[in-house]
Enzyme design. Structure first.
Site, PDB file in Angstrom:
ATOM      1  N   TYR A 141       0.864  -1.185   0.000  1.00 49.59           N
ATOM      2  CA  TYR A 141       0.000   0.000   0.000  1.00 49.59           C
ATOM      3  C   TYR A 141       0.898   1.231   0.000  1.00 49.59           C
ATOM      4  CZ  TYR A 141      -3.609   3.235   1.897  1.00 49.59           C
ATOM      5  OH  TYR A 141      -4.471   4.279   2.128  1.00 49.59           O
ATOM      6  N   LYS A 170      -1.436  -1.135  -4.100  1.00 50.25           N
ATOM      7  CA  LYS A 170      -2.502  -0.134  -3.981  1.00 50.25           C
ATOM      8  C   LYS A 170      -1.799   1.219  -4.032  1.00 50.25           C
ATOM      9  CE  LYS A 170      -6.092   1.605  -0.827  1.00 50.25           C
ATOM     10  NZ  LYS A 170      -5.645   3.008  -0.809  1.00 50.25           N
TER      11      LYS A 170
END
Length: 313
Positions: A141, A170
């Site tokens: 992330y 992400k």
């Protein structure tokens, strides 16, 4: 090991809280149905929107169990758990718990207090967590606005190329050059999930197929209309819809930041309570002014709808 590239809108759910600030997991099954009925293809739980950094490890485990239980039979709805970032042992423990519960994937973000000195250190942490759950996808992330760790992600992909279950990133940042390089790396091996709702249109232009976002909780129809306009080469309409997204998101800044998302949720019929400290919440007076501003956006025309068969209390 090759993993599916996820498509469509993956909501970053809010963690429901009760009046005393404790987690209220009883509404999660209906929350899932609400997201599903509005076209979301998954949920990224305990992330920034889900107040993951403000939750205990036991609370995260319980939230994970509830999401897993109510989605276990839905193979078209992918649940991903952000296991954290600052404490490696906790991240590994949570990842193992998620795999045992039946969660589709886990994600990890960079430590934000003692920060990795370079990409090699960050890759080493990713490698250790991913190795603990070899049977499920692992995502990094990337959100440097919160972690203050902004290594180019193309460098990370080169550094983790030996991690079999490293599925993708992400990507919550505005570096489209880096995002494109990651998307095309090794013939598109990795799943690149866009994470800036207000920049959806330019992300589509560089090849984004899946996205994770907080505003997908309460405005999923807006983004699907935007995607459809882009795919039909109606760029003028796509630009207008993106501007609606920008105007909607600007109200977060006006009324206090990330907590305003829960105010939007109240307007679509789901009361997730308030954010925990240190995040500030609106006063009642601010909420009334917020509702007036939201009405000027024409929010009812593009908001996610609470359908009759879903009951959330």
């Amino acid at each position: 090991m090759k993993f599916e590239h996820l498509q469509g809108l993956i909501a970053a759910p809010f963690t429901p809280m009760d009046n005393n600030g404790g987690i209220n997991t009883t509404i999660i099954p209906a929350y899932y149905k609400f997201l599903k009925q509005n076209g979301n293809t998954g949920a990224f739980i305990c992330g920034s929107t889900g107040e993951g950094v403000s939750l205990t490890i036991e609370e995260k485990k319980h939230i994970t169990d509830v999401w897993a239980k109510c989605t276990v039979s839905d193979k078209d709805f992918k649940v991903m758990l952000l296991v954290g970032g600052n404490t490696l042992a906790d991240c590994i423990e949570l990842a193992k718990h998620a795999q045992k519960a039946g969660i589709y994937a886990v994600s990890f973000t960079s430590p934000s207090y003692f920060k990795p000195a370079n990409v090699a250190v960050l890759a080493q942490m990713c490698r250790q967590i991913a190795a603990a759950v070899p049977g499920i996808p692992f995502y990094y992330y990337h959100i440097p606005v919160l972690t203050n760790v902004g290594f180019p992600m193309i460098d990370l992909l080169n550094a983790v190329n030996d991690v079999p279950n490293f599925a993708g990133i992400k990507y919550t940042h505005e570096d489209f050059m880096d995002f494109l390089s990651c998307s095309t790396f090794q013939n598109g091996q990795y799943d690149m999930l866009w994470g800036r709702d207000e920049n959806m249109l330019p992300a589509l232009a560089v090849g984004a197929k899946g996205a994770v976002g907080s505003t997908f909780n309460y405005a999923a129809p807006l983004y699907y209309d935007l995607i459809n306009a882009f795919e039909n080469n109606d760029l003028e309409k796509a630009q207008q819809l993106q501007q609606k997204s920008v105007d909607m998101i600007r109200l977060l800044g006006k009324y206090g930041g990330i907590s305003v998302g829960k105010a939007y949720m109240k307007l679509v019929g789901i009361d997730c309570g308030e954010f925990r400290l240190p995040v500030s919440n609106m006063t009642q007076e601010q909420f009334e002014n917020f509702k007036l501003d939201v009405s000027k956006l024409g929010f009812d025309e593009f908001k996610s709808n609470l359908q009759p068969q879903v009951s959330i209390k």
